[in-house]
Scaffold this active site. Structure first.
Site, PDB file in Angstrom:
ATOM      1  N   SER A 142       0.819  -1.221   0.000  1.00 38.44           N
ATOM      2  CA  SER A 142       0.000   0.000   0.000  1.00 38.44           C
ATOM      3  C   SER A 142       0.852   1.270   0.000  1.00 38.44           C
ATOM      4  O   SER A 142       0.375   2.334  -0.390  1.00 38.44           O
ATOM      5  CB  SER A 142      -0.936   0.002   1.211  1.00 38.44           C
TER       6      SER A 142
ATOM      7  N   ASP B 125      -3.206   6.332  11.988  1.00 40.44           N
ATOM      8  CA  ASP B 125      -2.402   5.575  11.030  1.00 40.44           C
ATOM      9  C   ASP B 125      -1.073   6.306  10.858  1.00 40.44           C
ATOM     10  O   ASP B 125      -1.015   7.398  10.282  1.00 40.44           O
ATOM     11  CB  ASP B 125      -3.147   5.484   9.694  1.00 40.44           C
TER      12      ASP B 125
ATOM     13  N   HIS C 164       0.905   5.183   6.627  1.00 45.08           N
ATOM     14  CA  HIS C 164       0.656   5.801   5.317  1.00 45.08           C
ATOM     15  C   HIS C 164       0.830   7.321   5.382  1.00 45.08           C
ATOM     16  O   HIS C 164       0.902   7.885   6.470  1.00 45.08           O
ATOM     17  CB  HIS C 164      -0.747   5.399   4.843  1.00 45.08           C
TER      18      HIS C 164
END
Ligand SMILES: *[C@@H]1O[C@H](CO)[C@@H](O)[C@H](O)[C@H]1NC(C)=O
Ligand SMILES: *[C@@H]1O[C@H](CO)[C@@H](O)[C@H](O)[C@H]1NC(C)=O
Ligand SMILES: *[C@@H]1O[C@H](CO)[C@@H](O)[C@H](O)[C@H]1NC(C)=O
Length: 285
Positions: A16, A261, A264
């Site tokens: 990702s 998070d 990311h």
């Protein structure tokens, strides 16, 4: 960049974080293309952005370990007991053939299971599986070597370019940068000033494995070493401002640190810099 991609297929392969780099480059470029001259489509593990007037494609292929694994479903892959199949690079590799520019990454998913589980032979469908445990470094080395062998067999180095993006740092342990215990990137708004800063989640051993394998590669691989410059950016993660796949509980909402998070990155943001480096290296090899 669009001019240099004319008639070409550029492919990002990995996890990702590599998808983030793909989205960054698409965002940077698509604003210069009129609405009716571009498209974005997803076919399972593959997402394809097309710039029609340039006959150019920029693609992203989900393969978090590069090799075949039990986490290969592009949507359902939250599997804790991860297994990777040895010698399986062609499983995904057959979809990469013909790309003019490939940008690989793989790191994060290797850091979850220690020791790491490898399916030695046979397939995931076999009833009895021959699974061995290996250190993260050994499993990672095996994969890097597979990738290099695949490149030698499948890429014409006179016509194509290969990039590999180094590990993307996370910021889950504020103690790493002298912060309070039990905090992470949540509410961080300044970058780390210490030029020598290196987070505990970035394995120097894995970096060493990359150096060793690439130094012996017959195929030229351009290394995008983004780890150090990204390590400073504890302020650049998506934190609590991302799409939540499951509704947050009242306990989580009361404690944003618990669901921030810190892996990311926000866009626009840091990953645009990775692509500026990529752009520079594409033009000035
Ligand atoms: C690549 O180019 C070099 C120099 O022009 C040439 O000698 C070599 O045969 C080419 N390799 C392939 C695989 O076409
Ligand atoms: C976030 O940071 C600001 C500025 O450092 C501070 O005043 C505030 O208390 C912090 N909020 C939380 C929830 O930690
Ligand atoms: C990438 O950069 C870091 C920090 O500048 C350095 O320690 C590391 O050795 C580099 N990795 C490789 C494979 O060159």
């Amino acid at each position: 960049m669009l001019e240099s991609l004319r008639g070409k297929r550029m492919l990002f392969v990995g996890d990702s974080l590599n998808r983030g780099q793909f989205v960054s480059i698409v965002c940077l470029l698509h604003q210069h293309i009129p609405e009716n001259a571009k498209s974005m489509e997803t076919f399972g593990s593959l997402t394809v952005f097309t710039a029609k007037d340039y006959n150019a494609r920029i693609e992203y292929y989900w393969a978090p370990f590069l090799l075949e694994s039990n986490a290969d479903d592009a949507i359902v892959h939250r599997i804790t007991d991860r297994v990777v199949r040895k010698g399986s690079i062609n499983k995904h590799g057959k979809k990469w053939r013909g790309a003019d520019i490939i940008v690989f990454n793989t790191y994060l998913w290797w850091m979850t299971g220690m020791p790491f589980k490898i399916l030695q032979k046979g397939s995931f469908k076999d009833e009895v599986k021959d699974i061995v445990e290996e250190s993260t470094e050994d499993a990672y080395r095996m994969t890097m070597k597979s990738m290099v062998r695949w490149l030698k067999k499948n890429m014409d180095s006179n016509k194509s370019r290969v990039f590999f993006t180094s590990m993307s740092p996370s910021h889950y342990k504020s103690m790493d940068w002298g912060g309070e215990a039990d905090r992470n990137c949540y509410n961080e708004t300044k970058m780390i000033e210490d030029a020598r800063y290196w987070g505990s989640d970035c394995s120097k051993n894995v970096m060493q494995v990359i150096r060793e394998v690439f130094s012996k590669s017959e195929v030229a691989i351009t290394f995008l070493n983004i780890t150090q410059l990204s390590s400073y950016r504890k302020d650049a993660h998506t934190s609590i401002y991302k799409k939540q796949w499951n509704p947050l509980t009242p306990e989580q909402l009361a404690d944003p640190v618990s669901y921030a998070d810190c892996t990311h990155w926000c866009l626009p943001g840091l990953q645009d810099t990775w692509n500026e480096l990529l752009f520079a290296k594409l033009f000035y090899p």
